[in-house]
Write an enzyme that holds these catalytic residues in place. Structure first.
Site: not given
Length: 329
Positions: A33, A52, A92, A141, A189, A208, A221, A284
């Site tokens: 959570l 996890l 993580n 990521y 998003h 942008f 996208r 990027g």
């Protein structure tokens, strides 16, 4: 099948739980959570709150619930944060996932479905993007997701783990009934941000870069509905019956939309004008990213049901209009 959904209180995980039930499976949710929401949980589905990476805790859940397959949606996924806080992301996304895989091996659970990302490709060599493209992530990521993919390959070879990794593009939309949807803190998003601008929760939406080599000068996208994503994850189950299977699939519609097209879709669906500010490019941001999902369509019989940006935005608007403040937890 009895399925443990790690991250099942999050955006994609909660939608996958609903799709698992619809397909006749028995999901069990594990979530800490940190980014998930109690309001996204399905009341009749068993829920365990924990991490996890806690092997003792996860092992007990796997054994007590008789889990046959694990689905992993519990990664941290903010690209910018991964650049400024890489320790958090490696701990993580890689270390805790490795602990999960270790305890699965120890208790004999040998089927795994992994939520990966097109960010493992970095800047693509060509478009549309196929599974055989070189993987060269440009942020931590994407690198952590690729690291897990490589771990899975090694475990499949050494121990007979059967897995599928889905590299998907821009997850979007909400459940058709508006009961669960997208509520990130912070929200990054585009579709929910544009909706917020349309209803006045944000002063405006920034574009942008308006000088890209695209039809309208803004980035392209591939927006794919969250329920379509979920159905693909479930469609692969039958292919994991034999030990040591390894599958990789791109998931997208193959039809990209520009930033301006998303804004126009939100205006059509909501009937509200979106205030826009044009800004300079962000470092990027590739001009275009979109998937070739032929492999998933051919091997899994996967079909995109939400095949237009308007259909996707309609479901998002349904959720946001019913839940203007997101989940109340």
């Amino acid at each position: 099948m009895k399925v443990l959904v790690v991250g099942g209180a999050g955006y994609i995980g909660s939608h996958c739980v609903r799709q698992l039930i619809a397909a006749g499976h028995e999901p069990v949710v594990l979530d800490n959570l940190v980014y998930g929401h109690k309001g996204a949980l399905t009341p009749e589905v068993p829920f365990y709150e924990g991490d996890l990476g806690d092997k003792e805790f996860v092992g007990k859940v796997l054994k007590d619930e008789g889990i046959e397959l694990v689905m992993h949606f519990a990664a941290y996924c903010f690209v910018g944060e991964s650049v400024t806080e890489p320790f958090k992301y490696y701990e993580n996304n890689v270390v805790a996932t490795l602990r999960l895989l270790e305890v699965m091996h120890e208790v004999g659970v040998k089927k795994f479905v992994f939520s990966s990302t097109c960010a493992t490709y970095g800047v693509p060599e060509r478009l549309p993007m196929t599974e055989d493209l070189a993987q060269a992530p440009i942020n931590p990521y994407g690198q952590t997701k690729l690291d897990v993919e490589n771990i899975l390959k090694a475990l499949s070879h050494a121990y007979g783990l059967s897995f599928a990794a889905f590299r998907y593009f821009n997850a979007a939309g909400a459940s058709v009934d508006g009961s669960i949807g997208e509520d990130h803190q912070p929200e990054t998003h585009l579709i929910p941000l544009v909706i917020d601008a349309a209803v006045g929760k944000r002063e405006n939406i920034k574009i942008f870069g308006t000088d890209y080599d695209t039809p309208d000068g803004t980035c392209l996208r591939d927006y794919v509905h969250v329920d379509d994503l979920s159905r693909a994850h479930i469609a692969v189950f039958d292919k994991l019956s034999e030990p040591g299977q390894a599958f990789f699939y791109n998931l997208g519609t193959g039809t990209p939309n520009s930033v301006r097209e998303v804004i126009s879709a939100v205006e059509r669906v909501t009937g509200k004008k979106v205030p826009v500010i044009e800004d300079v490019r962000r470092p990027g941001d590739p001009p275009a990213l979109f998937a070739d999902s032929t492999k998933a369509q051919t091997e899994l019989g996967w079909k995109v049901e939400f095949d237009s940006i308007d259909k996707i935005v309609e479901t998002a608007w349904n959720w946001h209009s019913k839940n203007p403040n997101g989940y109340n937890d």
